[in-house]
Design an enzyme around this catalytic site. Structure first.
Site, PDB file in Angstrom:
ATOM      1  N   GLY A 287      41.059  42.020  47.825  1.00  0.00           N
ATOM      2  CA  GLY A 287      42.466  42.214  47.139  1.00  0.00           C
ATOM      3  C   GLY A 287      42.591  41.645  45.721  1.00  0.00           C
ATOM      4  O   GLY A 287      43.142  42.212  44.988  1.00  0.00           O
ATOM      5  N   GLU A 288      41.546  40.593  45.540  1.00  0.00           N
ATOM      6  CA  GLU A 288      41.815  39.790  44.212  1.00  0.00           C
ATOM      7  C   GLU A 288      40.682  39.639  43.376  1.00  0.00           C
ATOM      8  O   GLU A 288      40.643  39.535  42.306  1.00  0.00           O
ATOM      9  CB  GLU A 288      42.254  38.235  44.734  1.00  0.00           C
ATOM     10  CG  GLU A 288      43.496  38.420  45.184  1.00  0.00           C
ATOM     11  CD  GLU A 288      43.902  36.940  46.087  1.00  0.00           C
ATOM     12  OE1 GLU A 288      44.558  36.121  45.550  1.00  0.00           O
ATOM     13  OE2 GLU A 288      43.682  37.109  47.181  1.00  0.00           O
TER      14      GLU A 288
ATOM     15  N   GLY B  41      36.908  41.112  52.160  1.00  0.00           N
ATOM     16  CA  GLY B  41      38.149  41.114  51.672  1.00  0.00           C
ATOM     17  C   GLY B  41      38.104  41.446  50.226  1.00  0.00           C
ATOM     18  O   GLY B  41      37.356  40.903  49.349  1.00  0.00           O
TER      19      GLY B  41
HETATM   20 MO1  MOS Z   1      47.696  36.876  46.791  1.00  0.00          MO
HETATM   21  S1  MOS Z   1      48.049  35.644  45.378  1.00  0.00           S
HETATM   22  O1  MOS Z   1      47.093  35.542  47.921  1.00  0.00           O
HETATM   23  O2  MOS Z   1      48.990  37.231  47.499  1.00  0.00           O
END
Ligand code: MOS
Length: 716
Positions: A673-674, A671
């Site tokens: 995304g963050e 993952g």
């Molecule tokens: Mo993210 S802050 O888990 O959309």
């Protein structure tokens, strides 16, 4: 049943290798030509438009809503408020044990818990008429004194468990600090920050033959459908939510006031109703990242080995719900110490409830922790990367669990090589380029690698193509394309034979696009379905006109995962220039190297990392929502007043990754995304110190702060 045999995978290619190969977005052409429709622009016959009216006081009660004059205005159909709105059941536990945002439980009482709280919905034939009437609507309030003042010294702060325990303590902190050779004790602050995705929150609700359908922009259609069913006490099977294209979410697009308002009005009027948030409304209705004050105390021996680590994070929440921004989270993963104390606390104020915003906890927490590590490196006279290498834990510092994989040092080594770290003179304030002081900094990044249960349907079509149906959400990440590549490889076909349909709650339960878990969770379900379908097709099954469909459910497989510390890691590098005459900080270059699982699509993955890093520049230098203590509202609640990094602020940025497949994931995904934002602000702040010799412990590092703090080394 027909007897056609075309389209089975028998005898056709068993091509693999789509995963890991750059692929443009499968919906890219639709998006750039405008063929892709977003929630606020899909046409509906007989559409009415709702406009939310928000409170202009910060605390008190609604005494009365003067509906009569507004109901006489052109096109106005109804005004909903706490005295006439449908009753809701908001007393349930929502996603991850979190109840819905209180501002989504519309018009159920007369209390006003913050400025910008929804007090009425005006519905009219056109959105202009609805807006005109909503702005003319007179609401009388009983005003009470409010409190929006946040500070580290709040005596009413208290610890709150979020998705992790509030407090974790091992060892005697004070004695470990007292016996340490080197001690860092510093306080860091981060401001209130807003996600404000490019596409505002928008929903259209309508009843269709006894079924409620909501076309929305969200991060999880089954999540929103489930919450709407609970709120309106409906049979879950009678609620359908679609969200085909989403122009950004970042944690803000869950169940919110706009969907509930649209459903209320569609129910009352029995015609389709659309509600779109304005940019300004998003500042009080879409959630935001809480400001934090954080205290970090580190104690180390002369070699820089940590003996004591304390990280305490305080955030704000509303009076109506506890939300924790767990800034102490990274300390529980990154570094061990004989005495290890972490705590997440909140203070309740008359403000909107904060919510998840890209890397909740890790983004502000890593700023404080990784800046403190840099201060420790300076005090110990040890290179910051070497300091981190000396403090690599064997196991989770708090959990004691083994890491599923931890390639942090590989990221630092690769990053240091490419950034040219070896040439760096550790002394601050030495390098100059005209009026600019130059410096470099680094910081570590981490983010949990999780997966959530999902179901998927996969159909072998008679024409030789395949259709995936999964309630995934592509919030701009490229998830739809990633799933196309994953399905193609799992089926052993080329990606152009796979179509992926997402964003429809009728496709069955699935993980939301959140927690950096979307693509991994959905890929798992798609892979299992593809494996089973291949077996069916290998038996030489004929494909009937309706195709052959298999369904998968990963609940059991994910439940069977052994408990481990599962994370992505990364190393951030930044070079900055600080103007000694204006205090301006400019980032000159950035490099992020990540160990974040197998990368499905290098093209969109790179964009994800870059987006996070650019947000890190924004967080370090620009972003700050200012709340006016007198009015309780924001100063400049728009994208002119709220500064974000734009093109001219973004220099040459490189993001890359090392080979780091997750050992327990069928595709090897972790993952991504963050993690790109994690550590980015710390790397920049550490570079500002290296340039100037002055530590900036409060974000954003504004020119006025740089000027008033001085450029120590330069003026020495
Ligand atoms: Mo993210 S802050 O888990 O959309």
């Amino acid at each position: 049943m027909t007897t056609t045999t075309t389209g089975t995978t028998n005898g056709t290619t068993t091509a693999r290798g789509s995963v890991g190969t750059a692929h443009t977005r499968v919906e890219g052409r639709d998006k750039v030509t405008g063929a892709a429709r977003y929630a606020g622009e899909i046409p509906f016959a007989g559409l009415a438009h709702g406009w939310l009216a928000l409170s202009t006081v910060t605390r008190g009660r609604v005494r009365s809503v003067e509906t009569a004059p507004v109901l006489g205005m052109p096109g106005v159909l109804t005004v909903l408020h706490h005295e006439n709105a449908p009753r809701l059941d908001s007393d349930y536990v929502g996603l991850l044990g979190v109840p819905p945002d209180p501002s989504a439980a519309l018009f159920q009482h007369d209390r006003v818990p913050h400025r910008g709280w929804p007090v009425a919905l005006v519905v009219a034939e056109t959105s202009e008429q609805a807006r005109e009437a909503a702005e003319a609507l007179v609401v009388h309030y009983e005003q009470e004194p409010h409190d929006v003042a946040f500070s580290a010294g709040r005596p009413d702060a208290y610890p709150v468990d979020g998705h992790m325990p509030a407090v974790a303590e091992k060892g005697d902190l004070e004695s470990a600090l007292a016996t340490s050779t080197v001690v860092v004790d510093a306080e860091y602050t981060t401001p209130e920050e807003h996600h404000n995705p490019m596409e505002p929150h928008a929903a259209t609700a309508h009843w269709d033959g006894g079924r409620l359908e909501v076309v929305d922009s969200n991060q999880g259609t089954t999540w929103v459908a489930g919450d709407l069913a609970k709120l309106f006490s409906l049979d879950p099977a009678s609620v359908r939510v679609r969200s085909e294209h989403v122009g950004g979410g970042f944690g803000s697009k869950g169940i919110r006031a706009h969907q509930v308002a649209a459903v209320m009005a569609a129910t009352v009027l029995q015609r389709p109703v659309r509600v779109v948030m304005t940019r300004r409304q998003m500042f009080s209705l879409a959630g935001y990242r809480s400001p934090t004050t954080q205290r970090v105390r580190l104690g180390a021996d002369a070699q820089g080995r940590l003996r004591a680590l304390e990280h305490r994070c305080l955030n704000i929440t509303s009076t109506v719900r506890e939300f924790v921004e767990p800034g102490a989270a990274p300390a529980r993963v990154m570094y061990d110490a004989d005495a290890h104390h972490t705590a997440n606390r909140v203070v309740r104020l008359d403000v909107p409830t904060p919510t998840w915003m890209r890397a909740p906890g890790e983004a502000p927490g890593s700023f404080a922790l990784e800046a403190a590590l840099d201060e420790l490196a300076e005090k110990c006279g040890i290179d910051p990367i070497e300091l981190r290498a000396r403090n690599e834990p064997e196991r989770g510092p708090v959990s004691g669990l083994p890491f599923s994989s931890r390639n942090l040092l590989t990221c630092f080594r690769e990053g240091a090589r490419r950034f040219g770290w070896a040439d760096r003179d550790p002394r601050p304030g030495l390098r100059r380029d005209g009026r600019w002081l130059l410096g470099t900094g680094t910081a570590a990044a981490s983010f949990p690698a999780g997966a959530g249960p999902s179901t998927a349907g996969l159909t072998a079509e008679p024409d030789g193509t395949f259709t995936v149906r999964i309630a995934a959400s592509d919030i701009g990440t490229g998830a739809r394309t990633a799933l196309t590549l994953v399905a193609a490889d799992a089926l052993g076909v080329a990606p152009d034979r796979v179509r992926v349909r997402i964003g429809d709650s009728d496709f069955g339960p699935a993980m939301i696009a959140g927690g950096s878990m979307g693509t991994r969770s959905w890929s798992w379900a798609v892979t299992i379905a593809a494996d089973e379908l291949r077996e069916r097709l290998a038996l030489g099954a004929d494909i009937p006109p309706a195709g052959i469909t298999v369904r998968s459910d990963t609940t059991e497989a994910i439940g069977a995962l052994a408990k481990k510390e599962r994370h992505s890691f990364g190393a951030q590098f930044a070079e900055v220039a600080v103007d000694v005459t204006t205090g301006e900080v400019r980032v000159r270059r950035m490099l992020g190297i990540f160990a974040a699982g197998r990368v499905v699509n290098p093209l969109t993955a790179r964009s994800q990392f870059l987006g996070g890093m650019i947000w890190g520049i924004s967080m370090a230098l620009h972003e700050e929502a200012v709340r006016d203590p007198a009015s309780g509202g924001h100063v400049g609640a728009d994208l002119a007043g709220y500064h974000v990094a734009t093109h001219a602020d973004v220099p040459l940025i490189e993001a890359d990754w090392i080979d780091d497949p997750d050992p327990d994931d069928p595709v090897g995904i972790k993952g991504i995304g963050e993690i790109g934002i994690v550590g980015a602000a710390a790397a920049i702040a550490n570079a500002v110190w290296h340039a100037t010799g002055v530590r900036h412990r409060s974000l954003p590092i504004r020119p006025d702060r740089v000027l008033s703090a001085g450029t120590g080394a330069a003026h020495a």
